[in-house]
Design a protein around this motif. Structure first.
Motif, short mmCIF file in Angstrom:
data_model
loop_
_atom_site.label_atom_id
_atom_site.label_comp_id
_atom_site.label_asym_id
_atom_site.label_seq_id
_atom_site.Cartn_x
_atom_site.Cartn_y
_atom_site.Cartn_z
N PHE A 21 -19.66 9.17 68.92
CA PHE A 21 -20.95 9.79 68.60
C PHE A 21 -21.96 8.81 67.99
N SER A 22 -21.53 8.11 66.95
CA SER A 22 -22.49 7.25 66.26
C SER A 22 -22.91 6.07 67.13
N ARG B 264 -23.38 6.08 70.29
CA ARG B 264 -24.41 6.54 71.22
C ARG B 264 -25.79 6.38 70.62
N TYR B 265 -25.88 6.65 69.31
CA TYR B 265 -27.20 6.60 68.68
C TYR B 265 -27.59 5.19 68.29
#
Ligand SMILES: Nc1ncnc2c1ncn2[C@@H]1O[C@H](COP(=O)(O)OP(=O)(O)OP(=O)(O)O)[C@@H](O)[C@H]1O
Ligand SMILES: [Mg+2]
Lengths: 258, 370
Positions: free
Chosen positions: B116-117, B119-120
């Protein structure tokens, strides 16, 4: 339980049956099984009055109301989970507004709508239904149930406040979303008084208004009337059935959270 | 004319230790009018593993969350790798945090949680996959990556939470009581795991716990906090061998250090209810506390020790490897850790001795070591 269910379903069945046969509802003894069912009444309704137009109006208004509610209620609900100055007063104001019956606000609402120049438009009909206080609180309760550490984790992972809401809060609030969709679509689908006041031309009328008009025009076409009723009810039922699992969760989780 | 560099830049260039690791300078936190952290100064070296330990409510989590950027800093300065981060968002501080309740995103698979992180942060897809696979391999959770968090046990969730931090390859790891939701056995296993992990992933780490055993086993250096203040900073040996305050003395070590009221007279330390011990030092006439660890109380006659007291055992707890004996010294409860089977049952008289070097002396008033 089963007995109660059956009892509650009888009127629905009756409406459906009558709409399919067109027999006199006062006929005695009543026929339990529809005799010689046909769809002519539905065809009649479709062509005798501008049913498609009413339907379109209702769909547009309901869509607007549902979208408005999702947008405004999530934003307001999220804001209420945060601390800001005078938050207590805002909550109090919202709660006290819930106590005012809609009828009492009709005149100011009418004036505001006319001032905005949206009388007799879809937006005008949807306007007072774009946000519902009770639904704001449903979102607030749902957002508050999201553990604080999840939000912290998301912020450390690099999400902006806006993304936290879209990627974390909303996916975890499906029951609240379903509740909002169902309640608001039913409310705006069934709304009668406000659309009656705000619309002038027949092309802007929604289904409930159409039903009333239909009633006053043709008094003794029982079958057609009931067919109309079925057509009005079906979309609401369909939405409810599709989302009922989430809906019930949403209502109860909202209830325990206050 | 060239401008002289700003003073801060000169300072940083002059001392290399300030350009890496984490520095806290006079860090203060207040909620409204209540101050909960009172001016903390601390230097954490690059790749160091520091443990914050202290009783509940002492401000450990608050301090950690300030470093993470989840709480505003009321006063003072926090620097990470030489950069002042007071005003930075958590995401810009390049820290990764493991939470007590794991904080896995319930609507995402293990893989998505870990990815998740990244991706950002604009990491390429293939690189994300590579990093997640590697972290999963290190943590031995390769077979779980397709599962949802609710399908995992507590220990597995804990691993995923650590994996999520590892894939980030951050400047600093922050752990807030990561093991306190696990049962005792799993906790010990995970403790070993974290220790093992340290050798493979060398990153500056700040680890919060209220468990002094965890602190002693994991830390390069321990920071002992009490009421929002640092009581002592030191290696596990230092805080154990030379506790700076009465608080540290009683907090580190189990069972805790015995603290007996005492007084220094004519070059001897008179322990209330016990023998006088020879002592040189400037503490004449003051009310003192003599601290003796349970394991330093030995049967009388042991070479190099002086007899202290003939104690009457009030409670005997055989642990197998040794025996804990409770007794009282002039009304103060005390404990000795003696060899197994040296005392059989309560009521027996136990002559105890101690080496003079093993007595820690504290000022009763200030609690400071003398
Ligand atoms: N939002 C808040 N508002 C007011 N006071 C707070 C707030 N958060 C924490 N505190 C206070 O700050 C102090 C330190 O809290 P903190 O959570 O850092 O303790 P802790 O050392 O992590 O304890 P524990 O081991 O129980 O987790 C406590 O006295 C607590 O009451
Ligand atoms: Mg804490």
């Amino acid at each position: 339980m089963v007995v109660i269910c059956v009892l509650m379903l009888i009127p629905f069945y009756w409406v459906l049956k009558t709409s399919l046969t067109g027999e006199n509802i006062y006929a005695y003894p009543p026929a339990i099984i529809p005799v010689d069912p046909h769809l002519f009444n539905y065809v009649d309704v479709w062509y005798m009055i501008p049913f498609p137009r009413y339907l379109l109006n209702s769909v547009i208004v309901t869509l607007m109301a549902v979208c408005g509610n999702l947008l405004f209620n999530t934003a307001a609900g999220y804001a209420l989970t945060r601390d800001f100055p005078a938050k207590r007063w805002v909550v109090l104001l919202l709660l006290s507004c819930m106590l005012i019956p809609f009828q009492a606000t009709i005149i100011p609402a009418y004036l505001i709508t006319s001032w905005l120049g949206v009388l007799n438009t879809h937006l005008g009909i949807a306007l007072p239904m774009l946000s519902t206080i009770i639904c704001i609180f449903i979102f607030k309760a749902s957002f508050e149930a999201v553990p604080r550490s999840l939000i912290d984790a998301a912020r450390i992972d690099g999400l902006s406040e806006w993304r936290v809401m879209v990627r974390i809060m909303l996916p975890l609030s499906k029951p609240a979303i379903a509740t909002n969709v169902i309640l608001n679509s039913i409310w705006s689908w069934n709304a009668f008084m406000w659309p009656l006041i705000i619309t002038r031309s027949p092309e802007m009328q929604t289904l409930p208004l159409g039903l009333a008009r239909f009633l006053s025009v043709m008094e003794n076409t029982t079958g057609a009337l009931y067919a109309f009723v079925v057509l009005v009810l079906v979309p609401g039922l369909a939405i409810f059935l599709m989302a009922q699992k989430e809906f019930i969760q949403g209502l109860t989780s909202g209830a325990t959270k206050g | 004319m060239p401008m002289p560099p700003p003073i801060a830049a000169v300072e940083e260039a002059a001392s290399p230790s300030l350009s890496s690791g984490v520095q806290l300078r006079g860090v203060v936190k207040a909620y409204g009018s209540t101050q909960v952290v009172h001016g903390v100064d601390l230097d954490i070296a690059d790749k160091e593993f520091v443990v914050f330990v202290g009783p509940s409510g002492c401000g450990k989590s608050t301090l950690l969350r300030m470093i993470a950027g989840l709480e505003d800093i009321t006063g003072g300065q926090i620097r990470i790798d030489g950069r002042v981060v007071n005003e930075l968002d958590p995401s810009d501080r390049d820290v990764a945090m493991v939470f007590q309740d794991y904080a896995l995103y319930p609507h995402m698979t293990v893989f998505e949680n870990m990815a998740f992180s990244l991706r950002y942060r604009g990491v390429a897809k293939a690189e994300i996959r590579r990093r997640v696979d590697e972290a999963a391999r290190i943590l031995d959770i390769e077979s779980l990556v397709a599962r949802m968090p609710r399908q995992l046990s507590g220990g597995q969730r804990q691993r995923v939470a650590m994996g999520r931090a590892i894939v980030r390859d951050p400047r600093v790891f922050l752990f807030d009581e990561p093991l306190s939701n696990l049962d005792a056995k799993l906790r010990v296993a995970m403790r070993t795991e974290i220790k093992r992990l340290r050798e493979r992933v060398a990153i500056t780490t700040i680890y919060v716990t209220h468990d002094q055993v965890e602190a002693m086993t994991l830390a390069d250096r321990i920071v002992i906090l009490n009421h929002g203040r640092i009581e002592q900073v030191g290696t596990p040996e230092e805080v154990y061998d030379t506790p700076a305050t009465v608080f540290v003395a009683s907090f580190i070590g189990a069972p805790p250090m015995n603290l007996l009221p005492a007084r220094q007279e004519d070059g001897t330390l008179a322990i209330a209810g016990g023998a006088a011990m020879p002592r040189i030092g400037a503490a004449e006439g003051r009310a003192l506390l003599a601290g003796i660890r349970p394991e330093h109380l030995v049967p009388a006659g042991t070479p190099g020790t002086l007899p202290l007291i003939d104690a009457r055992a009030t409670l005997v707890e055989p642990l197998g490897s040794d025996t804990l004996v409770s007794f009282e010294v002039a009304g103060t409860p005390a404990i000795a850790r003696l060899p197994p089977r040296s005392v059989r049952r309560a009521g027996e008289m136990v002559p105890l001795a101690v080496a003079a070097d093993n007595i820690h002396v504290f000022d009763q008033q200030t609690g400071q070591r003398i």
